[in-house]
Design a protein around this motif. Structure first.
Motif, PDB file in Angstrom:
ATOM      1  N   HIS A 264      -8.130 -13.541 -26.020  1.00  0.00           N
ATOM      2  CA  HIS A 264      -9.629 -12.670 -24.023  1.00  0.00           C
ATOM      3  C   HIS A 264      -8.841 -11.567 -23.882  1.00  0.00           C
ATOM      4  O   HIS A 264      -8.899 -12.121 -22.374  1.00  0.00           O
ATOM      5  N   ASN A 266      -8.942  -8.630 -24.914  1.00  0.00           N
ATOM      6  CA  ASN A 266      -9.651  -7.228 -25.166  1.00  0.00           C
ATOM      7  C   ASN A 266     -10.904  -7.095 -26.524  1.00  0.00           C
ATOM      8  O   ASN A 266     -10.682  -5.802 -26.185  1.00  0.00           O
ATOM      9  N   ARG A 273     -14.196 -13.866 -22.016  1.00  0.00           N
ATOM     10  CA  ARG A 273     -15.000 -12.772 -21.150  1.00  0.00           C
ATOM     11  C   ARG A 273     -16.934 -13.177 -20.811  1.00  0.00           C
ATOM     12  O   ARG A 273     -16.624 -12.896 -19.908  1.00  0.00           O
ATOM     13  N   ALA A 274     -17.081 -13.710 -21.684  1.00  0.00           N
ATOM     14  CA  ALA A 274     -18.527 -14.209 -21.200  1.00  0.00           C
ATOM     15  C   ALA A 274     -18.163 -14.591 -20.089  1.00  0.00           C
ATOM     16  O   ALA A 274     -19.373 -14.615 -19.115  1.00  0.00           O
ATOM     17  N   LEU A 276     -16.649 -15.362 -17.431  1.00  0.00           N
ATOM     18  CA  LEU A 276     -16.243 -14.481 -16.759  1.00  0.00           C
ATOM     19  C   LEU A 276     -17.084 -13.656 -16.237  1.00  0.00           C
ATOM     20  O   LEU A 276     -17.602 -13.463 -15.212  1.00  0.00           O
ATOM     21  N   GLU A 277     -18.100 -12.588 -16.970  1.00  0.00           N
ATOM     22  CA  GLU A 277     -18.648 -11.703 -16.543  1.00  0.00           C
ATOM     23  C   GLU A 277     -20.080 -13.007 -15.368  1.00  0.00           C
ATOM     24  O   GLU A 277     -20.974 -12.698 -14.965  1.00  0.00           O
ATOM     25  N   ARG A 278     -20.471 -14.516 -16.450  1.00  0.00           N
ATOM     26  CA  ARG A 278     -21.214 -15.379 -16.156  1.00  0.00           C
ATOM     27  C   ARG A 278     -20.964 -15.937 -14.701  1.00  0.00           C
ATOM     28  O   ARG A 278     -21.700 -16.716 -14.157  1.00  0.00           O
ATOM     29  N   GLY A 279     -19.451 -15.498 -14.235  1.00  0.00           N
ATOM     30  CA  GLY A 279     -19.541 -16.284 -12.802  1.00  0.00           C
ATOM     31  C   GLY A 279     -18.282 -17.819 -13.118  1.00  0.00           C
ATOM     32  O   GLY A 279     -18.397 -17.978 -12.272  1.00  0.00           O
ATOM     33  N   SER A 282     -14.028 -17.800 -11.850  1.00  0.00           N
ATOM     34  CA  SER A 282     -13.176 -16.761 -11.243  1.00  0.00           C
ATOM     35  C   SER A 282     -12.677 -15.442 -11.798  1.00  0.00           C
ATOM     36  O   SER A 282     -11.138 -15.723 -12.583  1.00  0.00           O
ATOM     37  N   GLU A 283     -12.779 -14.058 -10.371  1.00  0.00           N
ATOM     38  CA  GLU A 283     -11.986 -13.277 -11.075  1.00  0.00           C
ATOM     39  C   GLU A 283     -10.319 -13.560 -11.223  1.00  0.00           C
ATOM     40  O   GLU A 283      -9.636 -12.783 -11.805  1.00  0.00           O
ATOM     41  N   TYR A 286      -8.757 -15.321 -13.420  1.00  0.00           N
ATOM     42  CA  TYR A 286      -9.034 -14.918 -15.039  1.00  0.00           C
ATOM     43  C   TYR A 286      -7.723 -13.214 -14.897  1.00  0.00           C
ATOM     44  O   TYR A 286      -6.841 -13.255 -15.793  1.00  0.00           O
TER      45      TYR A 286
END
Ligand SMILES: Nc1nc2c(ncn2[C@@H]2O[C@H](COP(=O)(O)OP(=O)(O)O)[C@@H](O)[C@H]2O)c(=O)[nH]1
Ligand SMILES: [Mg+2]
Ligand SMILES: [Zn+2]
Length: 301
Positions: A264, A266, A273-274, A276-279, A282-283, A286
């Motif tokens: 998770h 790179n 990560r998907a 994470l992108e969708r919220g 949380s950053e 992560y």
């Protein structure tokens, strides 16, 4: 020929080196020693022991249901054994560290112990920020109880009673969050209970530096364990690939990863990560994950 006395049952309510305070089913407290040089026993352990004069000797430890511990590069430190739940007490002032909170939740998940977060000092303005920081934890299913242990003692006591009744609960939290206030609120004669143990075990004047067992009432229908050591919460006992499954918001996304051994970080087609992108993750969570993954991937000695 003398017949050895049968072993008796007991509960470890205090431990300091080879000195162990054991409480019998008849509610007597017996100062026991372990036979070996070092004792593995921790508060919450069930033991078999034998009387030896006024004191006792530990025969053996009963199998543990669970054990909450932390492990850094150098050593392992146990909090307590045979727990029903972990209560992490935090506050907005001083603002809690999310990394510490996450570490405690991961260690409990690894040990199979359910966690509850207690947000104290909800009377202070900083509670609003604390609530925002805790939102991801609520979303991932952690129970949160709001407390104002000093300024709204009655309501706080009521909420805690429902949570604690009939259970053995370990309370952890950063200094200043209100742990002592909590214990004094829900434990009758808290000072007396701790005084008795520390005097017997000579565990020093600083009673808060040792783990302590408190009965919630005379019926012994529940117990609180107060333990230091929230600060340096090493998780070296956990392999890096075990991390994500132990973080519920990450675990929910794992099925979407293209590679079964995805870290998770790179890899292409990573479900985490998907999310994470969708919220959905949380950053901050992560970032903590990356930090922990790095820490746990370092060479073990
Ligand atoms: N404003 C506010 N202060 C509190 C509350 N509960 C505890 N405190 C205060 O926070 C400080 C730290 O509490 P303490 O119980 O010693 O925290 P500990 O270090 O976790 O044991 C003390 O001055 C308490 O009086 C609360 O609900 N509201
Ligand atoms: Mg304290
Ligand atoms: Zn992935």
């Amino acid at each position: 020929m003398s017949i050895p006395a049968p072993s008796r049952e007991g509960l470890v309510v205090g431990a300091h080196g080879r000195h162990v305070m054991v409480e019998t089913p008849e509610r007597e407290r017996v100062h026991c020693h372990t036979r070996g040089k070092k004792s593995e026993l921790v508060v919450g352990d069930r033991v078999l022991w034998q009387p030896a004069g006024d004191e006792g000797v530990i025969d053996r430890m009963m199998p543990r249901r669970n054990l909450l511990f932390r492990q850094d590069e150098w050593r392992t430190k146990s909090f307590a054994a045979n727990l029903d739940q972990l209560l992490v007490l935090v506050a907005g002032e001083p603002m809690f560290s999310e990394s510490q909170l996450t570490r405690a939740l991961i260690a409990a998940a690894e040990a199979g112990i359910p966690s509850v977060i207690g947000l104290n000092k909800t009377d202070l303005p900083a509670a609003a920020t604390a609530r925002e920081r805790l939102a991801p934890y609520l979303r991932m299913g952690v129970t949160l109880i709001e407390l104002a242990l000093r300024t709204d003692a009655a309501a706080s006591r009521e909420r805690l009673a429902a949570l604690l009744k009939g259970h053995t609960t370990l309370v952890l939290g950063p200094s200043g969050a209100g742990k002592s206030t909590l214990i004094n609120l829900v434990v009758p004669a808290a000072a007396a209970q701790v005084g008795e143990i520390s005097r017997a075990l000579a565990s020093g004047r600083h009673t808060t530096t040792t783990t302590t067992w408190y009965w919630l009432d005379d019926d012994r229908s529940g117990a609180l364990i107060d333990s230091p050591g929230f600060q340096e919460f090493g998780l070296r006992q956990i392999a890096p690939e075990r991390l994500a499954p132990l973080m519920p918001d990450f675990a929910a996304a794992l099925g979407e990863c293209r590679f079964h051994n995805c870290t998770h970080r790179n890899e292409p087609g990573c479900g985490v990560r998907a999310a994470l992108e969708r919220g959905e993750i949380s950053e901050y969570r992560y970032r903590i994950y990356l930090e922990l993954h790095e820490e746990l991937s370092q060479k073990r000695w």
